[in-house]
Write an enzyme that holds these catalytic residues in place. Structure first.
Site, mmCIF file in Angstrom:
data_model
loop_
_atom_site.group_PDB
_atom_site.id
_atom_site.type_symbol
_atom_site.label_atom_id
_atom_site.label_comp_id
_atom_site.label_asym_id
_atom_site.label_seq_id
_atom_site.Cartn_x
_atom_site.Cartn_y
_atom_site.Cartn_z
ATOM 1 N N ASP A 119 -25.262 61.391 -16.042
ATOM 2 C CA ASP A 119 -24.982 62.477 -15.101
ATOM 3 C C ASP A 119 -25.434 63.796 -15.715
ATOM 4 O O ASP A 119 -25.376 63.979 -16.944
ATOM 5 C CB ASP A 119 -23.483 62.572 -14.783
ATOM 6 N N ASP A 155 -25.575 53.518 -12.828
ATOM 7 C CA ASP A 155 -25.685 54.961 -13.061
ATOM 8 C C ASP A 155 -24.955 55.301 -14.350
ATOM 9 O O ASP A 155 -23.729 55.420 -14.385
ATOM 10 C CB ASP A 155 -25.094 55.730 -11.881
ATOM 11 N N GLU A 164 -32.539 62.310 -11.044
ATOM 12 C CA GLU A 164 -31.374 63.081 -10.619
ATOM 13 C C GLU A 164 -31.710 64.570 -10.504
ATOM 14 O O GLU A 164 -31.252 65.253 -9.581
ATOM 15 C CB GLU A 164 -30.229 62.867 -11.604
ATOM 16 N N SER A 174 -35.976 42.837 -15.678
ATOM 17 C CA SER A 174 -36.081 41.416 -15.989
ATOM 18 C C SER A 174 -35.698 40.599 -14.774
ATOM 19 O O SER A 174 -35.180 41.130 -13.788
ATOM 20 C CB SER A 174 -35.142 41.039 -17.153
#
Length: 804
Positions: free
Chosen positions: A346, A343, A192, A265
């Site tokens: 942040d 996500d 990010e 996985s």
């Protein structure tokens, strides 16, 4: 030399041999003192009823208890005796406390971890847990500490360190869950931060081209594959005008190609109509491989807490440090996990008060930054104090490209992110019940696939998801001081992405994008893996209309190199266009052994793989150079979808997106092939000796083996087997990375399931279970899911009762 000198030398030699044997004997006796107790009787005040601890030939541990409290205590006892050192590392890693064991050389890792103040957060979350969860954690804690105290001597890592192990605390089990947050998602989230710099330095079209979410390799459960954005025009970005000196020289002496370890996985399932009754669920979790393995083969048997006369029977893999079976089956449901790559992080741009740098702006006005002084204990050195500045969103941990401070907002920081609600899966009897449990569980957000005894299957997200406002791009740092920006607590579980009873009767996840539309918006894109692995699994599932555990294992062991097929063709074409030379001839000869697999004897696979990475690196260096015009230290982050961008460029060959060091695209491809050839030619035996097995040789080590003499270190490590498989195929395999387990099971038919595991069950090198089952994992031989007949039994008895 006097006549008696040889006799003196002989006596001295004998004395030295005797001394050495005594030393070995003493060492052996000391080590034996730290062996777990496998048989006999132990009396304790902690139990209300007897518990039997059985071990089969692999050391798989079956606990027979009369109630769940006693069972959890016994599990803690067993975990401590077999794995306490590994548990200690797991709790210390997220807490930033490793330097207490290993000194200043691990301080950098401790500083990074301590910024998150995970021990303080775990202590706070522990107090907020429901009473029944706290009681289980306390029982587990007491079992761990009694199991540790029952050892005659400390386990051998502490003997080598010369330290005493610290007692287990209830909060430590939450820290073990915190360690999985760190493992499954980098706590630095460089992606990010790099995206912010990319967006600032590149034209919008170029940023979109590099940061898109998917393309032709996608294999989502819902929705189509995505279209990759158009190539930026020459008017938008022209790399021919750049100074090539912006980039460091190409490394022509790298000993070998990259290692691609995407943590995640595979998990897939089919409904009962395709499996002859119950649903069939398969799971193989890809993690760093070590000795002993991270998982512990476990079975629980105890009276059903709500149904008198019935028995709870749960088998699978427990995680030492926690009182739960993480993946497995309970005779009614079977379940598995893969990392969702949602996500969960942040970066928040912080506006400081110009008159007071310890105040910052929020949507509710100015607030003070909390300053915490964290003391890092360092073995052999003075303590170090780390100042952590914390906002309501998280600690200030970085700066944006323009120097603005950034706070780190992470689900792991939020109240409710760590608990042991997954233990409720022990009593779940349907996919519906399992879904309700896992959506509310305090774990990192995971893909969860479950099947039940009636034949139904489902997929959802297990763990907590943030509820985001829609006024910002969550892939980029944003100012949450503006109203309507940021997180609003946890997403309502009723809104989670979910698929129940799929019409095609098949489910699959492999860390790639699973959904689209509103479901994708709620999950977020935390850096999905390329869909090549998921696509290969999906396509194989559709090639069968009947499934058995053997079918599932064949998919898990699938090492077909479908992803590299077009790269092999590109390399052949490149070599044909290249001027004749010995290196070209050797490369063409190497390609003749292509068997379409990542097999250990294949030179062609290794050559093609290295060529692809060389091309990918060469193509993306141009974009990196464009950013370096403004930010000279910039390094391109991992781009898991890079294949889509690079192949689109190779197909369309826009001259303006080549650095001026290349005359055309054939020149770039030819130079890449030449660099690969020269690297391999410089090694013994040349290109012809560069098999994939040479590169993909097991390096599965005990944490202490590198610090000991070679002959002892080799004894602690697993054998140096050559391993088939790679990253862009179902059989994910690297030298020290890959399937930390392989299982497939139908609930109610556990007798026909399997469970494979590398690295062994016990952490003690003198244990009969050290490395147990590893050879079967290497060869892919099916190991029964259920434990075999008990070979050793330990009886744990309440102190007021006598053994029968």
């Amino acid at each position: 030399m006097t006549p008696r000198a040889p006799y003196r030398l002989a006596r001295l030699a004998c004395a030295l041999v005797i001394l050495a044997l005594l030393s070995v004997g003493i060492l052996w006796l000391v080590l034996r003192g730290s062996l777990p107790q496998y048989e006999g009787t132990v009396q304790t005040d902690a139990l209300s009823a007897p518990v039997a601890v059985e071990r089969d030939t692999l050391g798989t541990t079956t606990l027979h208890a009369q109630n769940r409290h006693d069972l959890v205590w016994a599990l803690g006892y067993v975990h401590a005796q077999e794995r306490f050192f590994e548990m200690d590392l797991l709790r210390r890693q997220p807490a930033g406390e490793l330097a207490e064991l290993f000194g200043s050389r691990v301080l950098p890792a401790d500083r990074e971890a301590r910024k998150h103040r995970m021990r303080a957060r775990a202590s706070s979350m522990l107090k907020e847990l429901p009473v029944e969860q706290r009681e289980l954690l306390d029982a587990y804690r007491d079992g761990v500490n009694e199991g540790l105290d029952a050892l005659t001597t400390n386990s051998f890592p502490y003997l080598l360190l010369g330290l005493q192990p610290l007692a287990w605390r209830s909060e430590d089990s939450l820290l073990v869950i915190g360690a999985m947050y760190f493992t499954l998602k980098e706590a630095s989230d460089v992606r990010e931060l790099a995206f912010s710099t990319l967006r600032d330095a590149l034209p919008p079209a170029a940023f979109r081209f590099l940061s898109a979410k998917g393309g032709k390799w996608d294999a989502p459960l819902l929705g189509p594959s995505l279209a990759w954005p158009d190539i930026p025009s020459a008017n938008e970005l022209d790399l021919r005008k750049l100074d090539p000196g912006l980039m460091p020289p190409v490394d022509t002496h790298s000993p070998d190609e990259y290692i691609d370890d995407v943590l995640g996985s595979n998990s897939f399932a089919v409904t009962g109509s395709l499996a002859g009754g119950a649903a069939l669920v398969a799971n193989d979790m890809h993690l760093e491989l070590r000795v002993p393995n991270i998982w512990f083969r476990t079975r629980f048997i105890y009276p059903h807490p709500q149904r008198p006369g019935e028995t709870s029977d749960i088998t699978g893999a427990s995680l030492p440090g926690t009182p739960a079976i993480t993946v497995g089956s309970n005779r009614h449901i079977a379940w598995g996990f893969t990392n969702s790559y949602g996500d969960l992080i942040d970066w928040v741009r912080i506006t400081r008060d110009p008159d007071d740098p310890l105040r910052y702006r929020t949507a509710d006005g100015w607030k003070r930054i909390e300053v915490h002084r964290e003391v890092l204990r360092v073995r052999g050195s003075a303590d170090e104090t780390l100042e952590v500045q914390e906002t309501e969103w998280g600690p200030i941990a970085a700066t944006d490209h323009d120097g603005i401070p950034l706070a780190f907002a992470w689900t792991a920081h939020q109240p409710g992110s760590m608990d042991i609600k997954l233990t409720d899966l022990e009593q779940a009897e349907s996919v519906d019940q399992a879904i309700v449990i896992v959506r509310n569980a305090g774990i990192p957000a995971q893909n969860f696939i479950v099947g039940d005894r009636t034949g139904r299957t489902a997929w959802t997200i297990a763990g907590r998801l943030p509820a985001r406002d829609k006024g910002y791009d969550p892939r980029l740092p944003a100012d949450w001081g503006a109203p309507g920006t940021g997180w609003n607590g946890w997403l309502d579980p009723a809104l989670y992405p979910t698929i129940i009873d799929p019409t095609d009767q098949r489910l699959w996840t492999a860390n790639a994008r699973t959904v689209d539309g509103l479901m994708l918006e709620r999950l977020g894109d935390g850096g999905f893996d390329l869909g090549a692995r998921a696509k290969q699994i999906r396509d194989t599932l559709y090639q069968h209309d009947h499934f058995t555990p053997a079918t599932m294992l064949a998919i898990q062991l699938d090492d077909r190199a479908l992803f590299l097929a077009r790269w092999r063709q590109l390399l052949e074409q490149t070599l044909e266009r290249t001027e004749a030379a010995p290196w070209r001839t050797e490369m063409q000869q190497a390609l003749k052994d292509w068997d379409e697999r990542a097999s250990t004897k294949s030179v062609a696979y290794r050559v093609v793989r290295a060529f692809r990475q060389e091309v990918v690196s060469g193509v993306l260096r141009g974009f990196e150079a464009a950013v370096r015009e403004k930010y000279p230290e910039f390094v391109l982050p991992p781009l898991n979808q890079e294949e889509h961008a690079v192949w689109k460029l190779i197909e369309e060959r826009p001259l303006h997106l080549l650095l001026p060091v290349h005359s055309d695209w054939d020149d770039l491809l030819g130079k890449c092939a030449h660099r690969v050839a020269e690297r391999f030619r410089r090694q013994p035996g040349g290109i012809a000796a560069r098999t994939w097995g040479e590169r993909n040789t097991a390096n599965i080590r005990h944490p202490f083996s590198q610090a000991l003499p070679l002959f002892i270190g080799k004894w602690l490590d697993m054998p140096k087997d050559e391993l088939a498989g790679d990253s862009k195929m179902p059989r994910v395999q690297g030298p020290a990375f890959g399937a930390s387990n392989r299982l497939a099971v139908a609930p109610g038919d556990e007798e026909n399931g399997y469970f494979e595991m590398p690295g062994g069950q016990s952490g003690h090198p003198l244990s009969p279970y050290y490395g147990s089952g590893h050879e079967g994992w290497v060869t892919g031989r099916r190991t029964p899911f259920l434990p075999g007949p008990p070979e050793q039994t330990l009886h744990l008895l309440p102190a007021h009762k006598n053994p029968s």
